[in-house]
Design a protein around this motif. Sequence first.
Motif, PDB file in Angstrom:
ATOM      1  N   PRO A  65       0.997  -0.734   0.036  1.00 28.27           N
ATOM      2  CA  PRO A  65      -0.190   0.411  -0.237  1.00 28.27           C
ATOM      3  C   PRO A  65       1.048   0.915   0.245  1.00 28.27           C
ATOM      4  CG  PRO A  65       0.277  -0.461   2.515  1.00 28.27           C
ATOM      5  CD  PRO A  65       0.704  -2.199   1.421  1.00 28.27           C
ATOM      6  N   ASP A  66       0.559   2.637  -0.263  1.00 28.16           N
ATOM      7  CA  ASP A  66       0.671   3.772  -0.533  1.00 28.16           C
ATOM      8  C   ASP A  66       0.524   3.897   0.973  1.00 28.16           C
ATOM      9  OD1 ASP A  66       1.408   3.495  -2.762  1.00 28.16           O
ATOM     10  OD2 ASP A  66       0.574   4.451  -3.811  1.00 28.16           O
ATOM     11  N   LEU A  67       1.687   5.226   0.980  1.00 33.83           N
ATOM     12  CA  LEU A  67       1.077   6.138   2.559  1.00 33.83           C
ATOM     13  C   LEU A  67       0.176   7.215   1.705  1.00 33.83           C
ATOM     14  CD1 LEU A  67       4.844   5.889   4.327  1.00 33.83           C
ATOM     15  CD2 LEU A  67       2.633   4.915   5.323  1.00 33.83           C
ATOM     16  N   LYS A  68      -0.319   7.632   2.776  1.00 34.04           N
ATOM     17  CA  LYS A  68      -1.708   9.025   3.157  1.00 34.04           C
ATOM     18  C   LYS A  68      -1.442   9.402   3.582  1.00 34.04           C
ATOM     19  CE  LYS A  68      -6.304   7.100   3.054  1.00 34.04           C
ATOM     20  NZ  LYS A  68      -8.013   6.808   2.459  1.00 34.04           N
ATOM     21  N   LEU A  69      -2.169  10.782   3.426  1.00 37.81           N
ATOM     22  CA  LEU A  69      -2.559  11.233   4.816  1.00 37.81           C
ATOM     23  C   LEU A  69      -3.562  10.404   5.997  1.00 37.81           C
ATOM     24  CD1 LEU A  69      -2.031  14.729   4.273  1.00 37.81           C
ATOM     25  CD2 LEU A  69      -0.757  14.004   5.587  1.00 37.81           C
ATOM     26  N   PRO A  70      -4.319  10.651   7.381  1.00 41.82           N
ATOM     27  CA  PRO A  70      -4.788   9.766   8.067  1.00 41.82           C
ATOM     28  C   PRO A  70      -6.795  10.813   7.801  1.00 41.82           C
ATOM     29  CG  PRO A  70      -3.203  10.399   9.439  1.00 41.82           C
ATOM     30  CD  PRO A  70      -3.302  10.317   8.318  1.00 41.82           C
ATOM     31  N   GLU A  71      -7.499  10.424   7.581  1.00 33.44           N
ATOM     32  CA  GLU A  71      -8.113  11.565   7.711  1.00 33.44           C
ATOM     33  C   GLU A  71      -9.418  11.110   9.189  1.00 33.44           C
ATOM     34  OE1 GLU A  71     -10.290  10.133   4.367  1.00 33.44           O
ATOM     35  OE2 GLU A  71      -8.720  10.492   2.712  1.00 33.44           O
ATOM     36  N   ALA A  72      -9.654  11.519   9.454  1.00 35.36           N
ATOM     37  CA  ALA A  72     -10.955  11.617  10.475  1.00 35.36           C
ATOM     38  C   ALA A  72     -11.903  12.148  10.766  1.00 35.36           C
ATOM     39  CB  ALA A  72     -10.524  11.403  11.585  1.00 35.36           C
ATOM     40  N   GLY A  73     -13.388  12.084  10.497  1.00 33.41           N
ATOM     41  CA  GLY A  73     -14.214  13.095  10.446  1.00 33.41           C
ATOM     42  C   GLY A  73     -15.690  13.207  11.536  1.00 33.41           C
ATOM     43  N   VAL A  74     -16.146  14.292  12.010  1.00 33.90           N
ATOM     44  CA  VAL A  74     -17.812  13.461  13.270  1.00 33.90           C
ATOM     45  C   VAL A  74     -18.265  14.565  11.906  1.00 33.90           C
ATOM     46  CG1 VAL A  74     -18.870  14.579  14.943  1.00 33.90           C
ATOM     47  CG2 VAL A  74     -15.859  14.519  14.888  1.00 33.90           C
ATOM     48  N   LEU A  75     -19.234  13.365  11.837  1.00 38.91           N
ATOM     49  CA  LEU A  75     -20.899  13.330  10.589  1.00 38.91           C
ATOM     50  C   LEU A  75     -21.860  14.532  11.890  1.00 38.91           C
ATOM     51  CD1 LEU A  75     -21.414  10.051   9.721  1.00 38.91           C
ATOM     52  CD2 LEU A  75     -20.431  11.757   8.091  1.00 38.91           C
ATOM     53  N   THR A  76     -22.230  15.479  11.638  1.00 38.60           N
ATOM     54  CA  THR A  76     -23.120  16.370  12.392  1.00 38.60           C
ATOM     55  C   THR A  76     -24.187  15.596  12.395  1.00 38.60           C
ATOM     56  OG1 THR A  76     -23.644  17.616  10.854  1.00 38.60           O
ATOM     57  CG2 THR A  76     -21.779  18.014  11.933  1.00 38.60           C
TER      58      THR A  76
END
Length: 173
Positions: free
Chosen positions: A145-156
């Motif tokens: 796999p390639d590296l990428k920035l981690p993602e995190a989000g809150v669903l409002t």
Amino acid sequence: MKSTTRGTLAAVITCVAAAAGAAAGVAPAAAIGTVPVPVPLDGVEKSLNVELPRIGGEIPLPTPGAPEGPRFVEGRLIPERVVPQLPVAAGLPGLGVRTPLPEILGNEFNHIGLDAPASDLRTLGPGLDVDAPLTAPNPDRFGLPDLKLPEAGVLTPVLQTVPTADLGLGKGL
């Protein structure tokens, strides 16, 4: 078929039909959307010999729904909506007030009333959406796999309603 068997079968069918008829006539508590709440002021009205307002309300019963589960998306290692949003259907409480009005405005108006019925309310709780810092296996890098920035989000959270009210004058109480 013997007569005792026929009699027993007829009694069973009669009991089942009676139970089904009784169950159809009574709505279960879960099917009722609101619970009426009257405010009893009759005792005060009679003891003071004064006409008091008529007050009543409605309290909605919240009913949780089924959450929308995680969805697998191509190119992500972790599914979308890891913590799903929980839907809850309920309502805003209702209020009904009618109070006597002195005949200041003429002989036609004897009460003033406010009617704010319980209105539907739809909510979705907050949710969570995350993704790992790795991509799906890359065939150009021999399956690594390639590296990428981690993602995190809150669903409002979501809140939807349309409250209504009616203020009016009328005859009688």
